[in-house]
Design an enzyme around this catalytic site. Structure first.
Site, short mmCIF file in Angstrom:
data_model
loop_
_atom_site.label_atom_id
_atom_site.label_comp_id
_atom_site.label_asym_id
_atom_site.label_seq_id
_atom_site.Cartn_x
_atom_site.Cartn_y
_atom_site.Cartn_z
CG HIS A 138 -3.71 -4.94 14.50
ND1 HIS A 138 -2.96 -5.09 15.65
CD2 HIS A 138 -3.03 -4.07 13.71
CE1 HIS A 138 -1.87 -4.35 15.56
NE2 HIS A 138 -1.88 -3.72 14.40
N GLY A 153 -4.78 0.82 11.13
CA GLY A 153 -3.67 1.06 10.23
C GLY A 153 -2.72 -0.11 10.27
CE LYS A 154 -0.81 -1.81 4.22
NZ LYS A 154 0.03 -1.81 2.99
CE LYS A 159 -2.57 -0.14 14.66
NZ LYS A 159 -1.38 -0.42 13.84
CB SER A 160 0.76 2.15 20.12
OG SER A 160 0.08 0.95 19.87
CG ASP A 177 -1.75 -5.84 19.64
OD1 ASP A 177 -1.67 -5.63 18.42
OD2 ASP A 177 -1.39 -6.90 20.18
#
Length: 301
Positions: A138, A153-154, A159-160, A177
């Site tokens: 992920h 990262g969680k 992130k996106s 993803d």
């Protein structure tokens, strides 16, 4: 163990099937092709029997120069090991004896118009990728100024959204993803997508976007070599250090070590800019330059 069929190989390189149409489901499991030169003269101690066998002009001309008895002996000694297939390069002809032996042993015989050296190069590169060990993780994969970056990262950390900012600055998305990592060698890790998510970026509050439709073809690329692992984490008071040069840290994927850094998030921090700086700084270090070393030298004067 990963594998592909000889039929897939024939389709990929538009190979002409001379013999063995019904045996094209035979599996190829080894990444590098082999030219059976020593084997034709009777040396089989290190014969890689599971590899695709390539017959270039040297091999075919050598066989042509033999007597029928010698030729049958040498070819017979090789086909009895049942390699996945034989591929003749440079569109060579006069292969009746080779066809006969392949028919008798049920081994596909194929032919390409390409010359031997470029064909082997293309074949090895293709097999190396499709047969490489792989895992899915992920995260987001990007190419930042030519540097392959894995952004982790969680879920919900941003992130996106950070990837979107980088794309707007001219960098390229590889995967969002689900990132597929392929181990090409002990030092080389390739990042790519899983086809399903190709070109898509999921942005919270906005939804799914196609970066190519939004920003053009330059916003996306199929794969990149991963050389930097960046983890986005929540801000933690009094935990950020301010040394001139941080001690190197690494993370391993399938036993391939990748340099790792952590970037803590806080409103107002230019995370995309920090990622650009990290990528460019990694490149400078590969060229032998250290900003900390240069700074310390200046202090000596």
């Amino acid at each position: 163990m990963k594998s592909i069929t000889v039929r897939q190989l024939a389709d990929q390189f538009q190979l002409e099937v001379l013999v063995g149409e019904e045996q094209l489901q035979r599996e190829v499991t080894k990444a590098r092709a082999h030219r059976p030169g020593l084997e034709f003269v009777g040396y089989f101690e290190f014969f890689p029997t599971e590899h695709v066998q390539i017959l270039g002009k040297k091999e075919i001309n050598y066989l042509h120069a033999l007597t029928d008895l010698e030729r049958n002996l040498h070819i017979g000694n090789i086909v009895k090991y049942h390699p996945p297939c034989f591929i003749v390069t440079s569109d060579q002809s006069g292969l009746k004896y080779l066809k006969r032996y392949c028919e008798e042993e049920g081994i596909p015989l194929l032919r390409t118009k390409l010359r031997t050296t470029p064909f082997i190069g293309a074949l090895d590169a293709y097999l190396l990728k499709v047969l490489a060990p792989e895992i899915s993780i992920h995260g987001v994969c990007l190419n930042v100024s030519g540097i392959g970056v894995l952004l982790r990262g969680k879920s919900g950390i941003g992130k996106s959204e950070t990837a979107h900012t980088l794309i707007r600055r001219g960098h390229r998305l590889v995967a969002d993803d689900v990132v597929v990592l392929k181990k090409l060698s002990e030092q080389t890790l390739l990042g790519t997508h899983n086809e399903v998510t190709k070109e898509f970026l999921a942005l919270r509050s906005v939804g799914l976007v196609n970066v190519v439709r939004l920003y053009g073809r330059k916003a996306f690329q199929d794969e990149t070599r991963i050389v930097l692992d960046i983890e986005l984490t929540k801000w933690r008071e009094n935990e950020l250090n301010n040394e001139l040069e941080l001690e190197p840290k690494f993370v391993k994927y399938m036993d391939v070590s990748i340099p790792h850094i952590e970037i803590q998030l806080q409103p107002g921090r230019d995370v995309a800019g920090l990622i650009e700086a990290a990528a460019n700084n990694w490149y400078l270090k590969q060229q032998g330059y250290s900003a900390a070393e240069e700074f310390m030298k200046r202090l000596e004067f």
